[in-house]
Design a protein around this motif. Structure first.
Motif, PDB file in Angstrom:
ATOM      1  N   HIS A 180      15.885  -4.982 -44.305  1.00 34.28           N
ATOM      2  CA  HIS A 180      15.392  -3.747 -43.702  1.00 34.28           C
ATOM      3  C   HIS A 180      15.015  -4.090 -42.277  1.00 34.28           C
ATOM      4  N   ILE A 181      15.101  -3.123 -41.378  1.00 37.00           N
ATOM      5  CA  ILE A 181      14.823  -3.408 -39.966  1.00 37.00           C
ATOM      6  C   ILE A 181      13.338  -3.663 -39.718  1.00 37.00           C
ATOM      7  N   VAL A 182      12.482  -2.842 -40.312  1.00 36.91           N
ATOM      8  CA  VAL A 182      11.043  -2.965 -40.056  1.00 36.91           C
ATOM      9  C   VAL A 182      10.332  -3.755 -41.166  1.00 36.91           C
ATOM     10  N   CYS A 233      19.462   3.394 -30.044  1.00 36.09           N
ATOM     11  CA  CYS A 233      18.593   3.077 -31.192  1.00 36.09           C
ATOM     12  C   CYS A 233      17.364   2.262 -30.791  1.00 36.09           C
ATOM     13  N   ILE A 234      16.192   2.694 -31.279  1.00 39.04           N
ATOM     14  CA  ILE A 234      14.962   1.946 -30.992  1.00 39.04           C
ATOM     15  C   ILE A 234      14.491   1.193 -32.235  1.00 39.04           C
ATOM     16  N   ARG A 235      15.391   1.041 -33.224  1.00 35.23           N
ATOM     17  CA  ARG A 235      15.132   0.225 -34.430  1.00 35.23           C
ATOM     18  C   ARG A 235      13.872   0.671 -35.165  1.00 35.23           C
ATOM     19  N   ALA A 267      13.853   4.815 -39.495  1.00 39.62           N
ATOM     20  CA  ALA A 267      13.712   6.104 -40.192  1.00 39.62           C
ATOM     21  C   ALA A 267      15.005   6.483 -40.917  1.00 39.62           C
ATOM     22  N   CYS A 268      16.148   6.161 -40.305  1.00 41.88           N
ATOM     23  CA  CYS A 268      17.425   6.537 -40.940  1.00 41.88           C
ATOM     24  C   CYS A 268      17.654   5.754 -42.234  1.00 41.88           C
ATOM     25  N   LEU A 269      17.160   4.516 -42.283  1.00 41.57           N
ATOM     26  CA  LEU A 269      17.302   3.744 -43.527  1.00 41.57           C
ATOM     27  C   LEU A 269      16.469   4.388 -44.634  1.00 41.57           C
ATOM     28  N   PRO A 300      22.211   3.426 -42.243  1.00 40.71           N
ATOM     29  CA  PRO A 300      23.092   4.247 -41.408  1.00 40.71           C
ATOM     30  C   PRO A 300      23.332   3.668 -40.017  1.00 40.71           C
ATOM     31  N   ILE A 301      22.284   3.145 -39.370  1.00 40.66           N
ATOM     32  CA  ILE A 301      22.512   2.595 -38.033  1.00 40.66           C
ATOM     33  C   ILE A 301      23.413   1.364 -38.120  1.00 40.66           C
ATOM     34  N   GLY A 302      23.232   0.565 -39.176  1.00 39.19           N
ATOM     35  CA  GLY A 302      24.100  -0.608 -39.360  1.00 39.19           C
ATOM     36  C   GLY A 302      25.547  -0.198 -39.586  1.00 39.19           C
ATOM     37  N   VAL A 330      16.328  12.740 -38.849  1.00 43.26           N
ATOM     38  CA  VAL A 330      15.084  11.993 -38.609  1.00 43.26           C
ATOM     39  C   VAL A 330      15.142  11.099 -37.375  1.00 43.26           C
ATOM     40  N   CYS A 331      16.314  10.880 -36.818  1.00 39.81           N
ATOM     41  CA  CYS A 331      16.423   9.906 -35.718  1.00 39.81           C
ATOM     42  C   CYS A 331      15.627  10.382 -34.496  1.00 39.81           C
ATOM     43  N   PRO A 332      14.666   9.573 -34.025  1.00 38.90           N
ATOM     44  CA  PRO A 332      13.810  10.020 -32.916  1.00 38.90           C
ATOM     45  C   PRO A 332      14.531  10.080 -31.574  1.00 38.90           C
TER      46      PRO A 332
HETATM   47  S1  SF4 Z   1      16.556   6.561 -36.955  1.00 35.02           S
HETATM   48 FE1  SF4 Z   1      17.669   6.413 -35.000  1.00 35.02          FE
HETATM   49  S2  SF4 Z   1      16.377   5.092 -33.720  1.00 35.02           S
HETATM   50 FE2  SF4 Z   1      15.660   4.837 -35.820  1.00 35.02          FE
HETATM   51  S3  SF4 Z   1      16.779   3.031 -36.600  1.00 35.02           S
HETATM   52 FE3  SF4 Z   1      17.964   4.827 -37.186  1.00 35.02          FE
HETATM   53  S4  SF4 Z   1      19.431   5.119 -35.518  1.00 35.02           S
HETATM   54 FE4  SF4 Z   1      17.828   3.737 -34.753  1.00 35.02          FE
END
Ligand code: SF4
Length: 471
Positions: free
Chosen positions: A156-158, A318-320, A323-325, A346-348, A379-381
């Motif tokens: 996971h990213i975070v 993308c600011i990682r 939220a999309c995950l 999704p971003i991956g 949800v993507c900010p």
């Molecule tokens: S929601 Fe948008 S900004 Fe956040 S990780 Fe996904 S693509 Fe990146």
């Protein structure tokens, strides 16, 4: 085209990785529980921000503007960092970045470094590269520590250890902490406070004796040369201030023009990522502090190639935040490892095939790792239209052979009206012989859907027979 390394081996295609992951009921339970909790928290803090839509638009516009003028802002960043006493290094790919960092660490005479969580260093496989040079990197973010001690991979990213539950973490600490430094207490329980305290004591010892630190950055301000790191535990702050040498490895897309722009992202990021109104720790540093040496390694690793793509370049906004995950129904069931890169979800699915190219089976399969439900875009900010990029990438990936064969046959039939009419007549007569399920690999479609019934006559036949409905 050279292959861009993204921190994880690219071998099996996504559907095979996913099929294995969804059979792991413990993994699915852990993921469902964690993503639902974060999702609910994010929804509630976003709902209480009346200007969320404006903030999101501002975030999108700032990132878009910066990417369009990236060359200018990167040069400005380099000048500002240098003027503030830092050193800037440019790395075209993973190997070059690793070589630069290893050289900088070796120049200090140290063989141990502490790291604050950084996706860029995971992307280039820095820990492994340093180990080959006799340098051990110690992760200091709690979730990264769990991943490192468990000889695992982030998913996971975070929250890189999102796939682990408390009991598993206790086992990892009890079994492996002693091999990396201060051991876990004998009577360690799986209570969150006990686990956090064990990690705190273990890490404190490490911070106090390590002279070199490696970080990433959430943002790099071109105007002043300032690096910005947002984190929740305070470990990052220790990592950034105690060591004498600080090396930051930062993707070139992290640059922001000015301090004023940062205001927008300090609101967007914490709400989107952990569902907090503001993040607990924001560290900023400009050049080298007194008695400290600062190096900034600016990493391309495929980013300029992505920037050249008119549709796909929005992925660099993308600011990682992850939220999309957390809203993705595919990610929730498969977890991050199935995506085969440090960027899951999704971003991956859009970033990895663009950075790495679509040379492997896995990378060609990633644009299909989505139901295209659109929740990720919602949800993507920074309003990255992930579904559109997925569709665009799908059109470029080589399609599976049953699909190609089906499209070729359809093309042949639709080419001539007579062919279509003959096929419709034959279909009408043989309609009872049409199976409810398609055979072979086409069965994936009918496993979850009914085949539409073949009509007795075509529309044209009906029109001729009834004179357009008048008879
Ligand atoms: S929601 Fe948008 S900004 Fe956040 S990780 Fe996904 S693509 Fe990146």
């Amino acid at each position: 085209m050279s292959v861009t390394f993204l921190g994880m081996p690219a071998d099996r295609p996504f559907p095979r990785n996913a099929a294995r992951a969804v059979r792991d009921s413990q993994l699915r339970f852990n993921l469902r529980k964690a993503t639902r909790t974060i999702r609910a928290r994010r929804a509630s803090v976003v709902a209480e921000a009346p200007d969320w839509a404006e903030l999101r638009e501002a975030g999108r516009a700032i990132k878009e503007h910066t990417l369009r003028n990236l060359d200018r802002y990167l040069v400005q960043l380099e000048e500002a960092v240098t003027a503030a006493g830092g050193h800037v290094h440019w790395a075209a790919g993973a190997a070059e970045a690793n070589r630069i960092v290893a050289g900088l660490v070796k120049a200090t005479g140290e063989t141990e470094v502490v790291k604050v969580k950084s996706m860029a260093t995971q992307e280039i496989g820095l820990n492994e590269a340093l180990l080959e040079q006799g340098i051990t990197a110690y992760e200091t973010d709690l979730a990264e520590l769990i991943v490192q001690l468990g000889d695992d991979r982030p998913s996971h990213i975070v929250v890189p250890a999102i796939h682990r539950n408390r009991a598993e973490i206790r086992e990892i600490f009890a079994e492996h902490m002693s091999g990396w430094g201060r051991p876990a207490p004998e009577d360690l329980t799986d209570e969150p406070a006990a686990l956090a305290e064990a990690a705190r004591l273990h890490l404190r010892e490490r911070f106090l004796k390590t002279k070199v630190a490696i970080s990433g950055a959430n943002f790099a301000i071109a105007e002043t040369g300032t690096m910005v790191v947002l984190e929740s535990e305070g470990n990052g702050r220790m990592c950034l201030t105690l060591p004498r040498t600080l090396i930051s490895v930062v993707g070139i897309e992290k640059v922001l023009p000015s301090w004023r722009d940062l205001e927008v992202f300090l609101q967007l990021l914490p709400r989107s990522s952990t569902g907090e109104r503001m993040n607990p720790y924001t560290s900023t540093w400009t050049g080298a502090a007194e008695g400290q040496e600062f190096h900034l390694v600016l990493l391309d690793n495929g980013r300029t190639r992505v920037l050249a793509d008119e549709v796909g370049r929005q992925a660099l906004r993308c600011i990682r935040c992850s939220a999309c995950l957390n809203v993705c129904p595919v990610y929730e069931r498969t977890g991050g490892h199935a995506y085969g890169s440090v960027y899951p979800g999704p971003i991956g699915a859009i970033l990895t095939p663009q950075l790495r190219g679509m040379g492997s089976e896995l990378d060609r399969s990633l644009p299909y790792a989505s139901s295209l439900c659109g929740a990720c875009y919602e949800v993507c900010p920074v309003a990255i239209d992930i579904p559109s990029v997925l569709v665009d990438l799908r059109s470029r990936a080589r399609h599976p052979w049953p699909e190609r064969a089906g499209m070729a046959a359809a093309g042949w039939v639709f080419e001539r009206h007579g062919r279509l009419a003959r096929l419709q007549r034959a279909g009408g007569r043989l309609r009872r012989l049409v199976p409810r399920r398609l055979p072979g690999p086409l069965g994936g479609w009918t496993d979850t859907r009914d085949l539409p019934e073949v009509p007795r006559e075509s529309f044209r036949e009906w029109w001729d027979r009834t004179d357009g409905g008048r008879r």
